[in-house]
Design a protein around this motif. Structure first.
Motif, mmCIF file in Angstrom:
data_model
loop_
_atom_site.group_PDB
_atom_site.id
_atom_site.type_symbol
_atom_site.label_atom_id
_atom_site.label_comp_id
_atom_site.label_asym_id
_atom_site.label_seq_id
_atom_site.Cartn_x
_atom_site.Cartn_y
_atom_site.Cartn_z
ATOM 1 N N LEU A 71 0.817 -1.213 0.000
ATOM 2 C CA LEU A 71 0.000 0.000 0.000
ATOM 3 C C LEU A 71 0.852 1.265 0.000
ATOM 4 O O LEU A 71 0.438 2.286 -0.548
ATOM 5 C CB LEU A 71 -0.938 -0.013 1.205
ATOM 6 C CG LEU A 71 -2.004 -1.117 1.189
ATOM 7 C CD1 LEU A 71 -2.857 -1.064 2.445
ATOM 8 C CD2 LEU A 71 -2.891 -1.016 -0.047
ATOM 9 N N ARG A 72 2.042 1.192 0.581
ATOM 10 C CA ARG A 72 2.949 2.345 0.547
ATOM 11 C C ARG A 72 3.652 2.481 -0.792
ATOM 12 O O ARG A 72 4.180 3.544 -1.130
ATOM 13 C CB ARG A 72 4.019 2.231 1.641
ATOM 14 C CG ARG A 72 3.535 2.472 3.046
ATOM 15 C CD ARG A 72 4.720 2.733 3.982
ATOM 16 N NE ARG A 72 5.756 1.712 3.858
ATOM 17 C CZ ARG A 72 5.834 0.633 4.632
ATOM 18 N NH1 ARG A 72 4.941 0.438 5.579
ATOM 19 N NH2 ARG A 72 6.804 -0.235 4.473
ATOM 20 N N GLY A 73 3.722 1.376 -1.545
ATOM 21 C CA GLY A 73 4.383 1.405 -2.846
ATOM 22 C C GLY A 73 5.856 1.084 -2.797
ATOM 23 O O GLY A 73 6.573 1.311 -3.772
ATOM 24 N N ASP A 74 6.354 0.515 -1.668
ATOM 25 C CA ASP A 74 7.775 0.185 -1.602
ATOM 26 C C ASP A 74 8.019 -1.314 -1.426
ATOM 27 O O ASP A 74 9.063 -1.731 -0.937
ATOM 28 C CB ASP A 74 8.467 0.972 -0.483
ATOM 29 C CG ASP A 74 7.822 0.751 0.883
ATOM 30 O OD1 ASP A 74 6.976 -0.144 1.012
ATOM 31 O OD2 ASP A 74 8.189 1.476 1.828
ATOM 32 N N TYR A 90 5.174 -8.060 -5.712
ATOM 33 C CA TYR A 90 3.970 -7.748 -4.940
ATOM 34 C C TYR A 90 3.385 -6.391 -5.309
ATOM 35 O O TYR A 90 2.171 -6.204 -5.314
ATOM 36 C CB TYR A 90 4.271 -7.780 -3.437
ATOM 37 C CG TYR A 90 4.477 -9.167 -2.896
ATOM 38 C CD1 TYR A 90 3.396 -10.002 -2.651
ATOM 39 C CD2 TYR A 90 5.750 -9.656 -2.639
ATOM 40 C CE1 TYR A 90 3.570 -11.283 -2.165
ATOM 41 C CE2 TYR A 90 5.943 -10.944 -2.146
ATOM 42 C CZ TYR A 90 4.847 -11.744 -1.912
ATOM 43 O OH TYR A 90 5.027 -13.022 -1.430
ATOM 44 N N LYS A 91 4.263 -5.440 -5.602
ATOM 45 C CA LYS A 91 3.819 -4.067 -5.856
ATOM 46 C C LYS A 91 3.143 -3.912 -7.209
ATOM 47 O O LYS A 91 2.141 -3.186 -7.327
ATOM 48 C CB LYS A 91 5.027 -3.131 -5.761
ATOM 49 C CG LYS A 91 4.708 -1.666 -6.059
ATOM 50 C CD LYS A 91 5.926 -0.788 -5.845
ATOM 51 C CE LYS A 91 7.051 -1.124 -6.819
ATOM 52 N NZ LYS A 91 8.211 -0.213 -6.658
ATOM 53 N N ALA A 116 -5.811 0.106 5.696
ATOM 54 C CA ALA A 116 -5.334 -1.168 6.224
ATOM 55 C C ALA A 116 -4.598 -0.981 7.534
ATOM 56 O O ALA A 116 -3.900 0.011 7.748
ATOM 57 C CB ALA A 116 -4.431 -1.853 5.207
ATOM 58 N N PHE A 117 -4.745 -1.974 8.397
ATOM 59 C CA PHE A 117 -3.937 -2.065 9.611
ATOM 60 C C PHE A 117 -3.191 -3.383 9.578
ATOM 61 O O PHE A 117 -3.803 -4.446 9.459
ATOM 62 C CB PHE A 117 -4.799 -1.987 10.870
ATOM 63 C CG PHE A 117 -3.997 -2.204 12.135
ATOM 64 C CD1 PHE A 117 -3.175 -1.196 12.620
ATOM 65 C CD2 PHE A 117 -4.052 -3.418 12.816
ATOM 66 C CE1 PHE A 117 -2.413 -1.401 13.762
ATOM 67 C CE2 PHE A 117 -3.301 -3.616 13.961
ATOM 68 C CZ PHE A 117 -2.475 -2.608 14.437
ATOM 69 N N LEU A 143 2.895 8.283 10.258
ATOM 70 C CA LEU A 143 1.882 8.610 9.259
ATOM 71 C C LEU A 143 2.296 9.926 8.601
ATOM 72 O O LEU A 143 2.295 10.960 9.252
ATOM 73 C CB LEU A 143 0.505 8.781 9.905
ATOM 74 C CG LEU A 143 -0.003 7.671 10.816
ATOM 75 C CD1 LEU A 143 -1.307 8.102 11.467
ATOM 76 C CD2 LEU A 143 -0.200 6.379 10.034
ATOM 77 N N GLY A 144 2.621 9.903 7.340
ATOM 78 C CA GLY A 144 3.026 11.132 6.675
ATOM 79 C C GLY A 144 4.278 11.716 7.304
ATOM 80 O O GLY A 144 5.165 10.996 7.770
ATOM 81 N N ASP A 145 4.331 13.041 7.373
ATOM 82 C CA ASP A 145 5.543 13.715 7.835
ATOM 83 C C ASP A 145 5.544 14.047 9.330
ATOM 84 O O ASP A 145 6.603 14.149 9.947
ATOM 85 C CB ASP A 145 5.752 15.018 7.048
ATOM 86 C CG ASP A 145 6.009 14.759 5.568
ATOM 87 O OD1 ASP A 145 6.608 13.707 5.262
ATOM 88 O OD2 ASP A 145 5.597 15.587 4.750
ATOM 89 N N ILE A 146 4.363 14.227 9.924
ATOM 90 C CA ILE A 146 4.359 14.750 11.291
ATOM 91 C C ILE A 146 3.569 13.920 12.289
ATOM 92 O O ILE A 146 3.701 14.133 13.498
ATOM 93 C CB ILE A 146 3.798 16.196 11.316
ATOM 94 C CG1 ILE A 146 2.349 16.202 10.785
ATOM 95 C CG2 ILE A 146 4.668 17.135 10.505
ATOM 96 C CD1 ILE A 146 1.672 17.553 10.925
#
Length: 286
Positions: free
Chosen positions: A33-36, A41-42, A127-128, A141-144
């Motif tokens: 889901l993050r794309g890495d 799989y990606k 997703a969790f 989550l994100g930057d902060i």
């Protein structure tokens, strides 16, 4: 017999070249889901080229697609994938995530989901993944922002920072949000909520207060089931590592048995029953 087998079943190039790695089989939903994640799989075209269309995978894709499209043939909104460790639960969730994005460029897409059922509108995927959860330090989550609970991560996945801010107090205090708040997060647009590897998460939070953590997990699942059922285009899919006898036998067997009891009680309290699907049936194991 051996000669005949290898003459009709030629191994893939990576097998012949000795380039196959054990890590290639370590499916990680969060990475996808993050794309890495690794390309196998990606990239959906590679993922489905290397995936056997089991009855269970095809069934969960179809049932969730019917739900998020509001199709009159839908049979429910809550689905549970049951099988022992290594039985294909996470693989099925990855297949579902890709399918909800439309299967564009997948040559064998029809083997998994009929074209008429593929989503025509964007589907939010939240997703969790309990293996990647960090209840002590927070999952970034994100930057902060950092989330400490399943509801914190799912809120951010559904609505970004605004969604997280809505339940921030619940996340930081480890107190499950109510059904109305979760319903507000889900909204009326198509959404699929995936919950995987909850047993590792439960073991991590056991260091604080195991009883309280279990009670809040139960409260959360009860509220989530109610919220998903009353959101017309939402589906919930969660996994449970148990065999056909209802028993767990992996490294998290104690936590898995506790979770099975939590889920059963949540279904009872919420008056919602999950549709149980086995991603890989006995005649497909080979």
């Amino acid at each position: 017999m051996t000669d005949n087998l290898f003459s009709i079943c030629e191994p893939r190039p990576d097998v012949l070249q000795g380039a196959l790695r054990e890590s290639d089989f370590a499916a990680d939903l969060s990475q996808v889901l993050r794309g890495d994640a690794p390309d196998e799989y990606k990239r959906p075209e590679l993922f489905f080229a290397n995936t056997y269309p089991t009855k269970g995978i095809r069934n969960v894709l179809k049932l969730v697609a019917l739900r998020v499209s509001g199709h009159p043939d839908q049979i429910g909104a809550i689905f549970r994938l049951d099988t022992q460790f290594g039985g294909g639960k996470t693989h099925a969730l990855i297949a579902l995530a890709h399918a909800m994005r439309g299967l564009s460029g997948v040559a064998n897409a029809d083997e998994f989901l009929d074209a008429s059922l593929r989503p025509s509108a964007p589907v939010r995927i939240a997703a969790f993944d309990g293996e990647n959860a960090d209840p002590a330090n927070g999952h970034r989550l994100g930057d902060i922002l950092r989330a400490y609970t399943p509801w914190g991560e799912l809120a951010y996945a559904l609505r970004g920072e605004a969604g997280y801010r809505l339940i921030e107090a619940s996340d930081r205090e480890g107190i499950a949000p109510g059904a109305d708040t979760l319903r507000e997060l889900i909204g009326n647009e198509p959404a699929v909520i995936l919950i995987d590897e909850i047993a590792p998460y439960l073991r991590k939070v056991a260091g604080r207060n195991a009883q309280r953590a279990g009670e809040q997990l139960l409260a959360f699942m009860t509220s989530l089931m109610k919220a998903v059922e009353s959101s017309p285009y939402a589906a919930l899919v969660f996994t449970l590592a148990v065999g056909r006898d209802g028993k767990a036998a992996d490294a998290y067997s104690r936590e898995t048995q506790d979770i099975a009891a939590f889920f059963a009680e949540a279904e009872s309290v919420a008056a919602r029953k999950a549709t149980v699907i086995d991603p890989t049936e006995d005649d497909e194991t080979v």
